[in-house]
Design a protein around this motif. Structure first.
Motif, PDB file in Angstrom:
ATOM      1  N   SER A  78      -1.241  -8.554  20.899  1.00  0.00           N
ATOM      2  CA  SER A  78      -0.998  -9.708  21.682  1.00  0.00           C
ATOM      3  C   SER A  78       0.586 -10.717  21.096  1.00  0.00           C
ATOM      4  CB  SER A  78      -1.978 -10.756  20.677  1.00  0.00           C
ATOM      5  OG  SER A  78      -1.708 -11.896  20.788  1.00  0.00           O
ATOM      6  N   ARG A  79       0.820 -11.132  22.338  1.00  0.00           N
ATOM      7  CA  ARG A  79       2.099 -11.474  22.178  1.00  0.00           C
ATOM      8  C   ARG A  79       2.393 -12.315  23.577  1.00  0.00           C
ATOM      9  NH1 ARG A  79       7.244  -9.696  19.797  1.00  0.00           N
ATOM     10  NH2 ARG A  79       7.056  -7.884  19.687  1.00  0.00           N
ATOM     11  N   TYR A  80       3.119 -13.547  23.498  1.00  0.00           N
ATOM     12  CA  TYR A  80       2.653 -14.492  23.792  1.00  0.00           C
ATOM     13  C   TYR A  80       4.302 -15.491  24.839  1.00  0.00           C
ATOM     14  CZ  TYR A  80       4.325 -17.072  19.803  1.00  0.00           C
ATOM     15  OH  TYR A  80       5.035 -17.613  18.493  1.00  0.00           O
ATOM     16  N   ARG A  81       4.505 -16.083  25.807  1.00  0.00           N
ATOM     17  CA  ARG A  81       5.731 -16.753  26.032  1.00  0.00           C
ATOM     18  C   ARG A  81       5.211 -18.497  26.125  1.00  0.00           C
ATOM     19  NH1 ARG A  81       8.551 -13.207  25.129  1.00  0.00           N
ATOM     20  NH2 ARG A  81       9.801 -11.806  25.976  1.00  0.00           N
ATOM     21  N   ASP A  82       5.871 -18.974  25.055  1.00  0.00           N
ATOM     22  CA  ASP A  82       5.595 -20.591  25.458  1.00  0.00           C
ATOM     23  C   ASP A  82       6.889 -20.903  26.325  1.00  0.00           C
ATOM     24  OD1 ASP A  82       4.168 -21.058  23.454  1.00  0.00           O
ATOM     25  OD2 ASP A  82       6.529 -21.210  21.827  1.00  0.00           O
ATOM     26  N   TYR A  83       6.038 -22.137  27.560  1.00  0.00           N
ATOM     27  CA  TYR A  83       6.999 -22.739  28.155  1.00  0.00           C
ATOM     28  C   TYR A  83       6.711 -24.250  28.881  1.00  0.00           C
ATOM     29  CZ  TYR A  83       2.393 -22.184  30.304  1.00  0.00           C
ATOM     30  OH  TYR A  83       0.971 -22.594  31.402  1.00  0.00           O
ATOM     31  N   ASN A  84       7.620 -24.949  29.501  1.00  0.00           N
ATOM     32  CA  ASN A  84       7.927 -26.026  29.179  1.00  0.00           C
ATOM     33  C   ASN A  84       6.738 -26.914  29.989  1.00  0.00           C
ATOM     34  OD1 ASN A  84       8.199 -29.227  30.118  1.00  0.00           O
ATOM     35  ND2 ASN A  84       9.818 -28.192  29.582  1.00  0.00           N
ATOM     36  N   SER A  85       5.451 -27.382  29.964  1.00  0.00           N
ATOM     37  CA  SER A  85       4.447 -28.169  30.449  1.00  0.00           C
ATOM     38  C   SER A  85       5.300 -28.660  31.926  1.00  0.00           C
ATOM     39  CB  SER A  85       4.231 -28.666  30.490  1.00  0.00           C
ATOM     40  OG  SER A  85       4.245 -30.487  29.608  1.00  0.00           O
ATOM     41  N   SER A  86       5.942 -28.999  32.355  1.00  0.00           N
ATOM     42  CA  SER A  86       6.798 -29.746  33.299  1.00  0.00           C
ATOM     43  C   SER A  86       6.870 -28.317  34.517  1.00  0.00           C
ATOM     44  CB  SER A  86       8.336 -30.435  33.604  1.00  0.00           C
ATOM     45  OG  SER A  86       9.170 -29.179  32.811  1.00  0.00           O
ATOM     46  N   GLU A  87       7.333 -27.258  34.039  1.00  0.00           N
ATOM     47  CA  GLU A  87       6.844 -25.919  34.836  1.00  0.00           C
ATOM     48  C   GLU A  87       5.917 -25.436  35.442  1.00  0.00           C
ATOM     49  OE1 GLU A  87      10.522 -22.964  33.377  1.00  0.00           O
ATOM     50  OE2 GLU A  87       8.670 -23.740  31.795  1.00  0.00           O
ATOM     51  N   ASN A  88       6.081 -25.695  36.411  1.00  0.00           N
ATOM     52  CA  ASN A  88       5.085 -24.928  37.589  1.00  0.00           C
ATOM     53  C   ASN A  88       4.111 -23.230  36.873  1.00  0.00           C
ATOM     54  OD1 ASN A  88       2.331 -24.077  39.204  1.00  0.00           O
ATOM     55  ND2 ASN A  88       3.961 -25.130  40.683  1.00  0.00           N
ATOM     56  N   ILE A  89       3.298 -23.185  36.909  1.00  0.00           N
ATOM     57  CA  ILE A  89       2.786 -21.345  36.269  1.00  0.00           C
ATOM     58  C   ILE A  89       3.437 -21.144  37.483  1.00  0.00           C
ATOM     59  CG2 ILE A  89       0.469 -22.364  36.482  1.00  0.00           C
ATOM     60  CD1 ILE A  89       2.327 -19.956  33.863  1.00  0.00           C
ATOM     61  N   SER A  90       2.158 -21.355  38.256  1.00  0.00           N
ATOM     62  CA  SER A  90       2.041 -20.464  39.756  1.00  0.00           C
ATOM     63  C   SER A  90       3.800 -19.701  40.002  1.00  0.00           C
ATOM     64  CB  SER A  90       1.806 -20.809  40.290  1.00  0.00           C
ATOM     65  OG  SER A  90       2.000 -21.985  41.150  1.00  0.00           O
ATOM     66  N   GLU A  91       4.892 -20.483  39.085  1.00  0.00           N
ATOM     67  CA  GLU A  91       6.255 -20.226  39.547  1.00  0.00           C
ATOM     68  C   GLU A  91       6.717 -19.484  38.969  1.00  0.00           C
ATOM     69  OE1 GLU A  91       8.308 -23.855  40.285  1.00  0.00           O
ATOM     70  OE2 GLU A  91       7.518 -24.243  42.105  1.00  0.00           O
ATOM     71  N   ILE A  92       6.201 -19.924  37.636  1.00  0.00           N
ATOM     72  CA  ILE A  92       6.756 -18.435  36.450  1.00  0.00           C
ATOM     73  C   ILE A  92       6.067 -17.594  35.801  1.00  0.00           C
ATOM     74  CG2 ILE A  92       8.417 -20.323  35.364  1.00  0.00           C
ATOM     75  CD1 ILE A  92       6.618 -20.475  33.801  1.00  0.00           C
ATOM     76  N   GLU A  93       4.998 -17.192  36.305  1.00  0.00           N
ATOM     77  CA  GLU A  93       3.663 -16.361  35.857  1.00  0.00           C
ATOM     78  C   GLU A  93       4.088 -15.185  35.749  1.00  0.00           C
ATOM     79  OE1 GLU A  93      -1.184 -16.289  36.103  1.00  0.00           O
ATOM     80  OE2 GLU A  93       0.040 -16.356  37.495  1.00  0.00           O
ATOM     81  N   GLU A  94       4.879 -14.541  36.686  1.00  0.00           N
ATOM     82  CA  GLU A  94       4.987 -12.870  36.607  1.00  0.00           C
ATOM     83  C   GLU A  94       6.533 -12.567  35.651  1.00  0.00           C
ATOM     84  OE1 GLU A  94       6.797 -10.413  40.526  1.00  0.00           O
ATOM     85  OE2 GLU A  94       6.046 -11.729  40.821  1.00  0.00           O
ATOM     86  N   THR A  95       7.700 -13.394  36.309  1.00  0.00           N
ATOM     87  CA  THR A  95       8.452 -13.639  34.662  1.00  0.00           C
ATOM     88  C   THR A  95       7.655 -13.276  33.089  1.00  0.00           C
ATOM     89  OG1 THR A  95       9.789 -13.953  36.285  1.00  0.00           O
ATOM     90  CG2 THR A  95      10.628 -14.554  34.195  1.00  0.00           C
ATOM     91  N   LEU A  96       6.596 -13.962  33.176  1.00  0.00           N
ATOM     92  CA  LEU A  96       6.438 -14.193  31.574  1.00  0.00           C
ATOM     93  C   LEU A  96       5.190 -12.819  31.728  1.00  0.00           C
ATOM     94  CD1 LEU A  96       5.031 -17.771  31.632  1.00  0.00           C
ATOM     95  CD2 LEU A  96       7.090 -17.211  30.886  1.00  0.00           C
ATOM     96  N   ILE A  97       4.515 -12.671  32.714  1.00  0.00           N
ATOM     97  CA  ILE A  97       4.074 -11.954  32.432  1.00  0.00           C
ATOM     98  C   ILE A  97       5.016 -10.008  32.449  1.00  0.00           C
ATOM     99  CG2 ILE A  97       2.375 -10.297  33.647  1.00  0.00           C
ATOM    100  CD1 ILE A  97       0.884 -12.502  35.065  1.00  0.00           C
ATOM    101  N   ASP A  98       6.097 -10.371  33.415  1.00  0.00           N
ATOM    102  CA  ASP A  98       6.981  -8.461  32.974  1.00  0.00           C
ATOM    103  C   ASP A  98       7.382  -8.684  31.326  1.00  0.00           C
ATOM    104  OD1 ASP A  98       6.580  -7.947  35.527  1.00  0.00           O
ATOM    105  OD2 ASP A  98       8.146  -8.965  36.599  1.00  0.00           O
ATOM    106  N   GLU A  99       7.413 -10.128  31.326  1.00  0.00           N
ATOM    107  CA  GLU A  99       8.199 -10.241  29.759  1.00  0.00           C
ATOM    108  C   GLU A  99       7.471  -9.766  28.224  1.00  0.00           C
ATOM    109  OE1 GLU A  99      10.336 -14.249  29.266  1.00  0.00           O
ATOM    110  OE2 GLU A  99      11.327 -13.500  30.936  1.00  0.00           O
ATOM    111  N   ILE A 100       5.844 -10.580  28.623  1.00  0.00           N
ATOM    112  CA  ILE A 100       5.266 -10.015  27.278  1.00  0.00           C
ATOM    113  C   ILE A 100       4.509  -8.605  27.353  1.00  0.00           C
ATOM    114  CG2 ILE A 100       2.684 -10.753  27.061  1.00  0.00           C
ATOM    115  CD1 ILE A 100       3.858 -13.738  27.895  1.00  0.00           C
ATOM    116  N   SER A 101       4.320  -8.273  28.796  1.00  0.00           N
ATOM    117  CA  SER A 101       4.349  -6.667  28.888  1.00  0.00           C
ATOM    118  C   SER A 101       4.559  -6.123  27.907  1.00  0.00           C
ATOM    119  CB  SER A 101       3.881  -5.795  30.816  1.00  0.00           C
ATOM    120  OG  SER A 101       2.913  -6.640  31.123  1.00  0.00           O
ATOM    121  N   ASN A 102       6.318  -5.999  28.390  1.00  0.00           N
ATOM    122  CA  ASN A 102       7.544  -4.729  27.447  1.00  0.00           C
ATOM    123  C   ASN A 102       7.352  -5.250  26.977  1.00  0.00           C
ATOM    124  OD1 ASN A 102       8.214  -4.301  29.991  1.00  0.00           O
ATOM    125  ND2 ASN A 102      10.086  -5.586  30.530  1.00  0.00           N
TER     126      ASN A 102
END
Length: 64
Positions: A26-50
């Motif tokens: 399991s891995r995770y990434r924290d993100y700011n609640s002011s950010e729109n998850i749909s705009e950063i989701e792909e980047t977060l998934i790529d980082e976690i997947s790696n």
């Protein structure tokens, strides 16, 4: 806010059954609640997947 990805891996060695394992990684990434998850989701998934791939690889080859 946090995006978490967990994968369950079953590793079976054809050479040495003592090397077999089943483990959840399991891995995770924290993100700011002011950010729109749909705009950063792909980047977060790529980082976690790696990181997950690296963790799984390291576990699989630790005794080589």
């Amino acid at each position: 806010n946090r995006l978490t990805i967990a994968v369950n891996v079953t590793f079976k060695s054809a050479i040495d059954t003592k090397e077999n394992f089943e483990q959840t990684f399991s891995r995770y990434r924290d993100y700011n609640s002011s950010e729109n998850i749909s705009e950063i989701e792909e980047t977060l998934i790529d980082e976690i997947s790696n990181e997950l791939v690296e963790d799984i690889f390291n576990k699989a080859v630790v005794n080589w």
